[in-house]
Design a protein around this motif. Structure first.
Motif, PDB file in Angstrom:
ATOM      1  N   ALA A  54       0.668  -1.148  -0.095  1.00  0.00           N
ATOM      2  CA  ALA A  54      -0.199   0.093  -0.042  1.00  0.00           C
ATOM      3  C   ALA A  54       0.768   1.230  -0.012  1.00  0.00           C
ATOM      4  O   ALA A  54       2.145   1.162  -0.013  1.00  0.00           O
ATOM      5  N   ALA A  85      -4.594   6.695   1.904  1.00  0.00           N
ATOM      6  CA  ALA A  85      -3.817   5.544   1.622  1.00  0.00           C
ATOM      7  C   ALA A  85      -4.782   4.469   0.772  1.00  0.00           C
ATOM      8  O   ALA A  85      -5.798   4.701   0.820  1.00  0.00           O
ATOM      9  N   LYS A  87      -4.336   0.311  -1.479  1.00  0.00           N
ATOM     10  CA  LYS A  87      -3.474  -0.878  -1.870  1.00  0.00           C
ATOM     11  C   LYS A  87      -2.871  -0.539  -3.312  1.00  0.00           C
ATOM     12  O   LYS A  87      -3.478   0.350  -4.240  1.00  0.00           O
ATOM     13  N   GLU A 128       3.004  -7.421   4.402  1.00  0.00           N
ATOM     14  CA  GLU A 128       2.546  -5.914   3.932  1.00  0.00           C
ATOM     15  C   GLU A 128       3.835  -5.010   3.982  1.00  0.00           C
ATOM     16  O   GLU A 128       4.415  -4.852   5.130  1.00  0.00           O
ATOM     17  N   ILE A 130       4.173  -0.607   3.224  1.00  0.00           N
ATOM     18  CA  ILE A 130       3.462   0.488   3.151  1.00  0.00           C
ATOM     19  C   ILE A 130       4.443   1.651   2.872  1.00  0.00           C
ATOM     20  O   ILE A 130       5.390   1.969   3.821  1.00  0.00           O
ATOM     21  N   LYS A 174      -0.132   3.530  10.086  1.00  0.00           N
ATOM     22  CA  LYS A 174       0.482   4.004   9.164  1.00  0.00           C
ATOM     23  C   LYS A 174       0.501   5.568   9.137  1.00  0.00           C
ATOM     24  O   LYS A 174       1.491   6.404   8.944  1.00  0.00           O
TER      25      LYS A 174
END
Length: 196
Positions: A54, A85, A87, A128, A130, A174
């Motif tokens: 993301a 934000a 993906k 994941e 970011i 995040k």
């Protein structure tokens, strides 16, 4: 004085995959169950979620305010304050994701983009990543949200966002990480209209 850089050897920490299976497959996430050989030779199980990655954006208005969103997050059944934000689509460049998500969710576009870094928000159970960006020189147009997205867009002074993080009003990881990275960057590279 000569600087000595130590070489870090990690082989005594590395786990290797023995077998891997998909436990559940969704539209975005996959849950996997692996058997992994530990450094001591034993085999243990590892359950984790794979994620496409993301981008989170700290978008600053000309007056130095931060563009934020309020939206309901289903897993916690709660409304959160967070940065724009989204993906990464398959094959999409990371910066393109950031530009697309900022426009789709908020209606803002930015002339200047600076990569602040990356974060791994859930290292114990997900792969994941970011990517965090600072976006400046904003222009506001019309958003183009997906039909399943509902959110309020607002702008807060930078200091108010940092205070909300300190007070526990903003708990999204995040947002916290990207704001801290943005604050550090902006102390070295000041932006007109923003006093830190």
């Amino acid at each position: 004085m000569t600087e000595v850089t130590a070489v870090v050897e990690d082989t005594h920490l590395i786990e290797t995959t023995v077998s891997s299976a998909v436990m559940a497959q969704g539209k975005m996430l996959t849950v996997r169950y692996d058997e992994a050989r530990l450094p001591n030779g034993r085999v243990s199980s590892r359950e984790y979620v794979t994620h496409p990655g993301a981008v989170a954006i700290v978008a600053l208005t000309q007056s130095g305010e931060v563009v934020l969103e309020r939206q309901f997050r289903y897993p916690l059944k709660q409304v959160f304050i967070e940065l724009p934000a989204g993906k990464i689509d398959a094959g999409e460049p990371v910066l393109t994701t950031g530009q697309r998500e900022l426009l789709e969710e908020t209606g803002y576009t930015a002339k200047t983009w600076v990569k602040l870094g990356i974060q791994h928000p859930c290292i114990g159970y997900s792969n994941e990543v970011i990517h965090m960006y600072l976006a400046t020189e904003l222009s506001l147009g019309a958003h183009a949200r997906d039909v399943d997205e509902a959110m309020d867009v607002m702008v807060w002074p930078f200091a108010r966002v940092m205070q909300a993080i300190e007070d526990g009003e903003i708990t999204d990881s995040k947002t916290m990480s990207a704001m801290l990275m943005a604050e550090r960057y902006l102390r070295k590279h000041p932006v007109a209209g923003l006093a830190l």
